[in-house]
Design a protein around this motif. Structure first.
Motif, PDB file in Angstrom:
ATOM      1  N   ILE A 110      34.088  24.712  61.349  1.00  0.00           N
ATOM      2  CA  ILE A 110      33.906  23.557  60.462  1.00  0.00           C
ATOM      3  C   ILE A 110      32.849  22.621  61.048  1.00  0.00           C
ATOM      4  O   ILE A 110      32.909  22.226  62.201  1.00  0.00           O
ATOM      5  CB  ILE A 110      35.231  22.809  60.264  1.00  0.00           C
ATOM      6  CG1 ILE A 110      36.206  23.698  59.506  1.00  0.00           C
ATOM      7  CG2 ILE A 110      35.015  21.512  59.507  1.00  0.00           C
ATOM      8  CD1 ILE A 110      37.534  23.075  59.245  1.00  0.00           C
ATOM      9  N   SER A 111      31.900  22.325  60.220  1.00  0.00           N
ATOM     10  CA  SER A 111      30.850  21.381  60.585  1.00  0.00           C
ATOM     11  C   SER A 111      30.733  20.405  59.422  1.00  0.00           C
ATOM     12  O   SER A 111      31.704  20.156  58.725  1.00  0.00           O
ATOM     13  CB  SER A 111      29.537  22.126  60.838  1.00  0.00           C
ATOM     14  OG  SER A 111      29.135  22.804  59.675  1.00  0.00           O
ATOM     15  N   LYS A 112      29.548  19.916  59.194  1.00  0.00           N
ATOM     16  CA  LYS A 112      29.376  19.013  58.061  1.00  0.00           C
ATOM     17  C   LYS A 112      29.547  19.748  56.731  1.00  0.00           C
ATOM     18  O   LYS A 112      29.732  19.132  55.701  1.00  0.00           O
ATOM     19  CB  LYS A 112      28.015  18.319  58.122  1.00  0.00           C
ATOM     20  CG  LYS A 112      26.836  19.251  58.038  1.00  0.00           C
ATOM     21  CD  LYS A 112      25.548  18.487  58.138  1.00  0.00           C
ATOM     22  CE  LYS A 112      24.378  19.457  58.039  1.00  0.00           C
ATOM     23  NZ  LYS A 112      23.101  18.761  58.077  1.00  0.00           N
ATOM     24  N   ASP A 113      29.493  21.075  56.766  1.00  0.00           N
ATOM     25  CA  ASP A 113      29.692  21.878  55.560  1.00  0.00           C
ATOM     26  C   ASP A 113      31.146  22.295  55.381  1.00  0.00           C
ATOM     27  O   ASP A 113      31.442  23.213  54.617  1.00  0.00           O
ATOM     28  CB  ASP A 113      28.816  23.130  55.606  1.00  0.00           C
ATOM     29  CG  ASP A 113      27.334  22.806  55.628  1.00  0.00           C
ATOM     30  OD1 ASP A 113      26.967  21.768  55.038  1.00  0.00           O
ATOM     31  OD2 ASP A 113      26.569  23.573  56.230  1.00  0.00           O
ATOM     32  N   GLY A 114      32.057  21.648  56.081  1.00  0.00           N
ATOM     33  CA  GLY A 114      33.465  22.025  56.041  1.00  0.00           C
ATOM     34  C   GLY A 114      34.063  21.990  54.646  1.00  0.00           C
ATOM     35  O   GLY A 114      34.840  22.854  54.270  1.00  0.00           O
ATOM     36  N   LEU A 115      33.684  20.984  53.865  1.00  0.00           N
ATOM     37  CA  LEU A 115      34.208  20.875  52.516  1.00  0.00           C
ATOM     38  C   LEU A 115      33.740  22.047  51.657  1.00  0.00           C
ATOM     39  O   LEU A 115      34.520  22.641  50.918  1.00  0.00           O
ATOM     40  CB  LEU A 115      33.790  19.546  51.885  1.00  0.00           C
ATOM     41  CG  LEU A 115      34.292  19.290  50.472  1.00  0.00           C
ATOM     42  CD1 LEU A 115      35.819  19.246  50.462  1.00  0.00           C
ATOM     43  CD2 LEU A 115      33.721  17.999  49.937  1.00  0.00           C
ATOM     44  N   LEU A 116      32.479  22.392  51.777  1.00  0.00           N
ATOM     45  CA  LEU A 116      31.930  23.521  51.022  1.00  0.00           C
ATOM     46  C   LEU A 116      32.656  24.812  51.395  1.00  0.00           C
ATOM     47  O   LEU A 116      33.020  25.608  50.519  1.00  0.00           O
ATOM     48  CB  LEU A 116      30.427  23.657  51.274  1.00  0.00           C
ATOM     49  CG  LEU A 116      29.752  24.850  50.607  1.00  0.00           C
ATOM     50  CD1 LEU A 116      29.845  24.726  49.091  1.00  0.00           C
ATOM     51  CD2 LEU A 116      28.316  24.958  51.061  1.00  0.00           C
ATOM     52  N   LEU A 117      32.904  25.025  52.687  1.00  0.00           N
ATOM     53  CA  LEU A 117      33.588  26.242  53.121  1.00  0.00           C
ATOM     54  C   LEU A 117      35.018  26.297  52.599  1.00  0.00           C
ATOM     55  O   LEU A 117      35.512  27.371  52.252  1.00  0.00           O
ATOM     56  CB  LEU A 117      33.574  26.341  54.644  1.00  0.00           C
ATOM     57  CG  LEU A 117      32.215  26.632  55.263  1.00  0.00           C
ATOM     58  CD1 LEU A 117      32.315  26.614  56.778  1.00  0.00           C
ATOM     59  CD2 LEU A 117      31.685  27.966  54.789  1.00  0.00           C
ATOM     60  N   ARG A 118      35.674  25.160  52.514  1.00  0.00           N
ATOM     61  CA  ARG A 118      37.040  25.140  51.972  1.00  0.00           C
ATOM     62  C   ARG A 118      37.037  25.510  50.488  1.00  0.00           C
ATOM     63  O   ARG A 118      37.930  26.202  50.013  1.00  0.00           O
ATOM     64  CB  ARG A 118      37.689  23.789  52.202  1.00  0.00           C
ATOM     65  CG  ARG A 118      38.027  23.574  53.661  1.00  0.00           C
ATOM     66  CD  ARG A 118      38.725  22.262  53.881  1.00  0.00           C
ATOM     67  NE  ARG A 118      38.805  21.975  55.302  1.00  0.00           N
ATOM     68  CZ  ARG A 118      39.856  22.294  56.051  1.00  0.00           C
ATOM     69  NH1 ARG A 118      40.880  22.902  55.522  1.00  0.00           N
ATOM     70  NH2 ARG A 118      39.862  21.997  57.336  1.00  0.00           N
ATOM     71  N   PHE A 119      36.019  25.040  49.755  1.00  0.00           N
ATOM     72  CA  PHE A 119      35.922  25.416  48.351  1.00  0.00           C
ATOM     73  C   PHE A 119      35.615  26.904  48.203  1.00  0.00           C
ATOM     74  O   PHE A 119      36.158  27.577  47.320  1.00  0.00           O
ATOM     75  CB  PHE A 119      34.873  24.569  47.620  1.00  0.00           C
ATOM     76  CG  PHE A 119      35.417  23.277  47.113  1.00  0.00           C
ATOM     77  CD1 PHE A 119      36.203  23.235  45.977  1.00  0.00           C
ATOM     78  CD2 PHE A 119      35.152  22.097  47.782  1.00  0.00           C
ATOM     79  CE1 PHE A 119      36.714  22.043  45.505  1.00  0.00           C
ATOM     80  CE2 PHE A 119      35.655  20.900  47.332  1.00  0.00           C
ATOM     81  CZ  PHE A 119      36.447  20.866  46.188  1.00  0.00           C
ATOM     82  N   ILE A 120      34.760  27.424  49.055  1.00  0.00           N
ATOM     83  CA  ILE A 120      34.455  28.862  49.022  1.00  0.00           C
ATOM     84  C   ILE A 120      35.718  29.661  49.315  1.00  0.00           C
ATOM     85  O   ILE A 120      36.017  30.644  48.636  1.00  0.00           O
ATOM     86  CB  ILE A 120      33.326  29.202  50.015  1.00  0.00           C
ATOM     87  CG1 ILE A 120      32.007  28.605  49.537  1.00  0.00           C
ATOM     88  CG2 ILE A 120      33.198  30.709  50.206  1.00  0.00           C
ATOM     89  CD1 ILE A 120      30.884  28.684  50.556  1.00  0.00           C
TER      90      ILE A 120
END
Length: 73
Positions: A39-49
């Motif tokens: 998890i980095s700053k793209d953590g939210l995107l990865l959770r949606f993916i």
């Protein structure tokens, strides 16, 4: 009457154990996903993916199991 109550209790027990099992697998898969993609700053995107992937898999398995169930009848 007693058999009906036992059937309903068994159905509820199986469903609740299935939910517990699903939640355990959810935690395991989420941890694996976070290890593979930290998890980095793209953590939210990865959770949606992750949510989209799980949803697609659920839809596919539901469709397969439903079609198999109705083919037997």
């Amino acid at each position: 009457m007693k058999n009906t109550i036992i059937k309903y209790m068994l159905t509820l027990f199986i469903a609740s154990m299935g939910l517990i099992s699903i939640l355990a697998w959810n935690d395991a898969v989420k941890l694996l996903f976070e290890i593979i993609y930290p998890i980095s700053k793209d953590g939210l995107l990865l959770r949606f993916i992750y949510a989209i992937i799980v949803t697609i898999i659920t839809i596919i398995f539901t469709a397969i199991l439903t079609s198999l169930t109705y083919k037997k009848k």
